[in-house]
Design a protein around this motif. Structure first.
Motif, mmCIF file in Angstrom:
data_model
loop_
_atom_site.group_PDB
_atom_site.id
_atom_site.type_symbol
_atom_site.label_atom_id
_atom_site.label_comp_id
_atom_site.label_asym_id
_atom_site.label_seq_id
_atom_site.Cartn_x
_atom_site.Cartn_y
_atom_site.Cartn_z
ATOM 1 N N ASN A 1 0.877 -0.964 0.060
ATOM 2 C CA ASN A 1 -0.112 0.161 -0.023
ATOM 3 C C ASN A 1 0.935 1.068 -0.142
ATOM 4 O OD1 ASN A 1 -2.166 1.584 0.156
ATOM 5 N ND2 ASN A 1 -2.857 1.136 2.331
ATOM 6 N N TYR A 2 1.801 1.256 1.098
ATOM 7 C CA TYR A 2 2.902 2.317 0.851
ATOM 8 C C TYR A 2 3.358 2.617 -0.422
ATOM 9 C CZ TYR A 2 6.626 5.329 2.198
ATOM 10 O OH TYR A 2 7.507 6.482 2.319
ATOM 11 N N ALA A 3 3.892 1.397 -0.987
ATOM 12 C CA ALA A 3 4.768 1.389 -2.246
ATOM 13 C C ALA A 3 3.900 2.086 -3.301
ATOM 14 C CB ALA A 3 4.998 0.127 -2.611
ATOM 15 N N GLN A 4 2.467 1.833 -3.321
ATOM 16 C CA GLN A 4 1.778 2.371 -4.491
ATOM 17 C C GLN A 4 1.390 3.946 -4.269
ATOM 18 O OE1 GLN A 4 -1.758 0.061 -3.788
ATOM 19 N NE2 GLN A 4 -1.405 -1.567 -5.137
ATOM 20 N N VAL A 5 1.339 4.366 -2.946
ATOM 21 C CA VAL A 5 1.123 5.669 -2.953
ATOM 22 C C VAL A 5 2.599 6.605 -3.036
ATOM 23 C CG1 VAL A 5 0.878 7.551 -0.773
ATOM 24 C CG2 VAL A 5 -0.638 5.398 -1.051
ATOM 25 N N GLN A 6 3.600 5.894 -2.945
ATOM 26 C CA GLN A 6 4.793 6.713 -3.087
ATOM 27 C C GLN A 6 4.893 6.627 -4.668
ATOM 28 O OE1 GLN A 6 8.515 4.573 -1.640
ATOM 29 N NE2 GLN A 6 9.829 6.386 -2.073
ATOM 30 N N ALA A 7 4.561 5.543 -5.244
ATOM 31 C CA ALA A 7 5.009 5.436 -6.896
ATOM 32 C C ALA A 7 4.117 6.508 -7.394
ATOM 33 C CB ALA A 7 4.434 4.138 -7.472
ATOM 34 N N ARG A 8 2.791 6.799 -6.817
ATOM 35 C CA ARG A 8 1.675 7.727 -7.359
ATOM 36 C C ARG A 8 2.555 9.210 -7.226
ATOM 37 N NH1 ARG A 8 -4.263 6.568 -5.224
ATOM 38 N NH2 ARG A 8 -5.094 5.447 -7.044
ATOM 39 N N VAL A 9 2.772 9.330 -6.056
ATOM 40 C CA VAL A 9 3.513 10.545 -5.768
ATOM 41 C C VAL A 9 4.715 10.984 -6.749
ATOM 42 C CG1 VAL A 9 4.724 12.053 -4.015
ATOM 43 C CG2 VAL A 9 2.572 10.846 -3.293
ATOM 44 N N ILE A 10 5.372 10.063 -6.918
ATOM 45 C CA ILE A 10 6.525 10.172 -7.684
ATOM 46 C C ILE A 10 6.051 10.530 -9.196
ATOM 47 C CG2 ILE A 10 8.453 8.940 -9.065
ATOM 48 C CD1 ILE A 10 9.090 7.474 -6.086
ATOM 49 N N TYR A 13 4.726 13.862 -9.337
ATOM 50 C CA TYR A 13 5.669 14.888 -9.313
ATOM 51 C C TYR A 13 6.582 15.136 -10.699
ATOM 52 C CZ TYR A 13 10.498 17.219 -8.472
ATOM 53 O OH TYR A 13 11.516 17.723 -8.371
#
Length: 75
Positions: A1-10, A13
């Motif tokens: 879940n955290y990895a998905q959010v981080q990928a979306r943010v990246i 950006y």
């Protein structure tokens, strides 16, 4: 879940970064074209002017032209 959010943010950006770079590139390209046109026009004007055997009116016109170019350079 955290990895998905981080990928979306990246991804967001990166998209924002590409947009900013594209807009900057467009703006600077437009300014460069405008500057080049002004320099070319000034150069052509100066090349047409002969400084020998000028009448007073021609001398005044040349000095005015040079003053305008100098003023534009400062802007």
């Amino acid at each position: 879940n955290y990895a998905q959010v981080q990928a979306r943010v990246i991804m967001r950006y990166d998209a924002l970064h590409r947009d900013v770079l594209a807009k900057f590139g467009t703006k600077i390209g437009d300014k460069m074209k405008l500057f080049h046109g002004e320099v070319r026009e000034s150069r052509e004007t100066l090349e047409r002017v002969s400084m020998e055997g000028l009448s007073t009116a021609d001398s005044v016109a040349n000095i005015t032209c040079l003053s305008d170019m100098k003023r534009k350079k400062k802007l």
